[in-house]
Design an enzyme around this catalytic site. Structure first.
Site, PDB file in Angstrom:
ATOM      1  N   GLY A 142     -61.810 -77.983 -11.885  1.00  0.00           N
ATOM      2  CA  GLY A 142     -61.746 -79.497 -11.526  1.00  0.00           C
ATOM      3  C   GLY A 142     -61.681 -80.572 -12.253  1.00  0.00           C
ATOM      4  N   THR A 143     -61.871 -80.023 -13.760  1.00  0.00           N
ATOM      5  CA  THR A 143     -61.551 -81.306 -14.567  1.00  0.00           C
ATOM      6  C   THR A 143     -60.008 -81.809 -14.587  1.00  0.00           C
ATOM      7  OG1 THR A 143     -62.649 -80.760 -16.286  1.00  0.00           O
ATOM      8  CG2 THR A 143     -61.507 -82.325 -17.054  1.00  0.00           C
TER       9      THR A 143
ATOM     10  N   ASN B 161     -73.516 -82.303  -9.369  1.00  0.00           N
ATOM     11  CA  ASN B 161     -73.560 -80.869  -9.804  1.00  0.00           C
ATOM     12  C   ASN B 161     -75.415 -81.147 -10.382  1.00  0.00           C
ATOM     13  OD1 ASN B 161     -72.347 -83.534 -11.135  1.00  0.00           O
ATOM     14  ND2 ASN B 161     -72.589 -82.239 -12.875  1.00  0.00           N
TER      15      ASN B 161
ATOM     16  N   GLN C 230     -68.229 -78.485  -7.219  1.00  0.00           N
ATOM     17  CA  GLN C 230     -70.054 -77.886  -6.633  1.00  0.00           C
ATOM     18  C   GLN C 230     -70.398 -77.272  -5.742  1.00  0.00           C
ATOM     19  OE1 GLN C 230     -71.921 -76.742  -9.083  1.00  0.00           O
ATOM     20  NE2 GLN C 230     -71.692 -77.763 -10.731  1.00  0.00           N
TER      21      GLN C 230
ATOM     22  N   SER D 166     -63.259 -75.810  -8.533  1.00  0.00           N
ATOM     23  CA  SER D 166     -62.503 -74.933  -9.321  1.00  0.00           C
ATOM     24  C   SER D 166     -63.125 -73.745  -8.631  1.00  0.00           C
ATOM     25  CB  SER D 166     -63.384 -75.918 -10.203  1.00  0.00           C
ATOM     26  OG  SER D 166     -63.824 -74.631 -11.598  1.00  0.00           O
TER      27      SER D 166
ATOM     28  N   CYS E  57     -78.046 -84.035 -25.324  1.00  0.00           N
ATOM     29  CA  CYS E  57     -78.604 -84.107 -26.556  1.00  0.00           C
ATOM     30  C   CYS E  57     -77.638 -83.134 -27.793  1.00  0.00           C
ATOM     31  CB  CYS E  57     -79.409 -82.119 -26.622  1.00  0.00           C
ATOM     32  SG  CYS E  57     -80.903 -82.537 -27.866  1.00  0.00           S
TER      33      CYS E  57
HETATM   34  N1  PLP Z   1     -67.074 -81.496 -11.238  1.00  0.00           N
HETATM   35  C1  PLP Z   1     -67.969 -81.071 -11.148  1.00  0.00           C
HETATM   36  C2  PLP Z   1     -68.790 -82.043  -9.999  1.00  0.00           C
HETATM   37  C3  PLP Z   1     -68.543 -80.156 -11.748  1.00  0.00           C
HETATM   38  O1  PLP Z   1     -69.528 -79.488 -11.975  1.00  0.00           O
HETATM   39  C4  PLP Z   1     -67.170 -79.735 -12.705  1.00  0.00           C
HETATM   40  C5  PLP Z   1     -67.392 -78.717 -13.652  1.00  0.00           C
HETATM   41  O2  PLP Z   1     -69.377 -78.557 -14.432  1.00  0.00           O
HETATM   42  C6  PLP Z   1     -66.148 -80.038 -13.155  1.00  0.00           C
HETATM   43  C7  PLP Z   1     -66.074 -81.394 -12.003  1.00  0.00           C
HETATM   44  C8  PLP Z   1     -65.061 -79.558 -13.572  1.00  0.00           C
HETATM   45  O3  PLP Z   1     -64.949 -78.660 -13.068  1.00  0.00           O
HETATM   46  P1  PLP Z   1     -64.102 -77.733 -14.296  1.00  0.00           P
HETATM   47  O4  PLP Z   1     -65.036 -76.750 -15.100  1.00  0.00           O
HETATM   48  O5  PLP Z   1     -62.496 -76.604 -13.518  1.00  0.00           O
HETATM   49  O6  PLP Z   1     -63.011 -78.474 -15.577  1.00  0.00           O
END
Ligand code: PLP
Length: 384
Positions: free
Chosen positions: A71-72, A151, A179, A199, A325
């Site tokens: 996802g990133t 998320n 999500q 993802s 945190c």
């Molecule tokens: N976008 C959202 C809404 C997410 O919840 C996450 C991961 O928690 C990501 C992007 C990032 O995805 P990845 O962990 O596959 O890089």
């Protein structure tokens, strides 16, 4: 002590059927999917079969699915790629204050490079309305990036309606569906989305693999340069075993999505009802109905979320807190802060995200643990 995992929005265990599907692609069918020989062709066929499954789940064309690391990367690709491809046409991007950091920090990078970004304020439930997007559009706007489901609080945005505004105005629309993918129905033919991030590890697939959907004709520059992999859209030897696992996870989602959605929604209601019966000073964050099936974000008045999280962990229950945190700042999360909650709700928040392993018994156990911990922490708190 029993161990109960209620943090499925962070990640999920790999389904055993997914693992089984992946195993041959490590030692036996280990070919490079770009090689012309049989080893390579075997790997290529597996990658294309997974692509077919992903495309089918979201009613997309296979040529619109690009595998990448998660996802990133997909969020970075969508925003930077469109920014670079369309910078002659405009330098304005619209997003929201409650996006994932993969979107927010990529937007900040573009701001340092001459772009201007509008960060929309959500409503008190964490929802972005189409009118908010429409009001922020300028003649320089080239991209709108609004997540499908949040998320932290689970609120689901009216994505198709936002997309119909961007379509009408000739602006590209990206949605981070990390999500919601595999949990909510997504139809790329009918939802007016140009770019979508998803993802594998959120849907019982392996970590380190995901997709970006790039709609036909979408102008976007590459993010990762090198070979001509993935129809020349993402360089780098394909993670064949990961992609096969992702494909299997998608196939399972397609079969169980409806039933699982119903079951998790019922479990979530049960959790929330029972909790309200067993204590006072507990609040639900996010939208009451338009939310992900298994996602429950709560605030406990007079309690620090981090203390609650650690005490729950000692009783074997894994949840997640809303404060940052880990960064040492102990600041409330940017998502809850954008909802303008009163301070005690900001600091005493906790996210439970339910998944396939969770049962009503798990919830009964979690509630009795919460009752005991919250009473103890409230008794210790200086304000009480
Ligand atoms: N976008 C959202 C809404 C997410 O919840 C996450 C991961 O928690 C990501 C992007 C990032 O995805 P990845 O962990 O596959 O890089």
């Amino acid at each position: 002590m029993q161990r109960i995992y209620m943090d499925h929005s962070a990640t999920t265990p790999v389904d055993t059927a997914v693992l089984e599907a992946m195993l041959p692609y490590f030692c036996e069918k280990f070919g490079n999917a770009s090689s012309v020989h049989q080893f390579g062709q075997e790997a290529r066929a597996a990658v294309e079969e997974a692509r077919e499954k992903v495309a089918h789940l979201i009613n997309a064309k296979e040529s619109e699915i690009v595998f990448l690391s998660g996802g990133t990367e997909a969020d970075n690709y969508a925003i930077q790629g469109v920014g670079m491809a369309l910078r002659e046409r405009g330098n304005h991007i619209i997003t929201s204050k409650i996006e994932h950091h993969a979107v927010l920090q990529t937007c900040e990078v573009l701001e340092k490079n001459g772009f201007s970004v509008t960060y929309l304020d959500p409503d008190p439930y964490g929802m972005i309305h189409p009118e908010m997007v429409a009001a922020a559009i300028t003649p320089r706007t080239i991209l709108v990036s609004i997540m499908h489901a949040n998320n932290e609080i689970g609120t689901i945005n009216p994505i198709s309606k936002i997309g119909s505004i961007t379509r009408e105005r000739g602006i590209l629309f990206h949605t981070d569906a990390v999500q919601s993918f595999g949990k909510l129905p997504i139809d790329m033919e009918n939802m007016n989305i140009d770019l979508l991030s998803a993802s594998s590890h959120k849907i019982y697939g392996p970590k380190g693999v995901g997709i970006i959907f790039i709609g036909r004709g979408t102008k976007i520059d590459k993010l990762i340069h090198g070979g001509a992999h993935e129809h020349n859209r993402r360089a780098g030897t394909e993670n064949v075993a990961g992609i096969v696992g992702f494909g299997k996870a998608v196939e399972i989602c397609e079969n169980v999505m409806k039933d699982e959605g119903r079951r998790l929604t019922a479990l979530r209601h049960y959790f929330w009802q029972k909790l309200q019966e067993s204590m006072t000073g507990v609040y639900l964050n996010g939208h009451p109905t338009e939310r992900l099936p298994g996602s429950l974000n709560l605030s406990f008045a007079g309690v620090e979320g981090e203390s609650l999280l650690l005490s729950l962990d000692m009783k074997g229950i894994a949840a997640s807190s809303g404060s940052a945190c880990s960064s040492g700042s102990n600041m409330p999360s940017h998502v809850l802060a954008a909802l303008h909650l009163p301070p005690e709700r900001l600091h005493g928040s906790l996210r439970f995200s339910l998944g396939r392993s969770n049962t009503e018994e798990n919830i009964d156990y979690a509630i009795s643990a919460l009752k005991e911990i919250v009473e103890r922490l409230r008794a210790m708190a200086p304000t009480t």
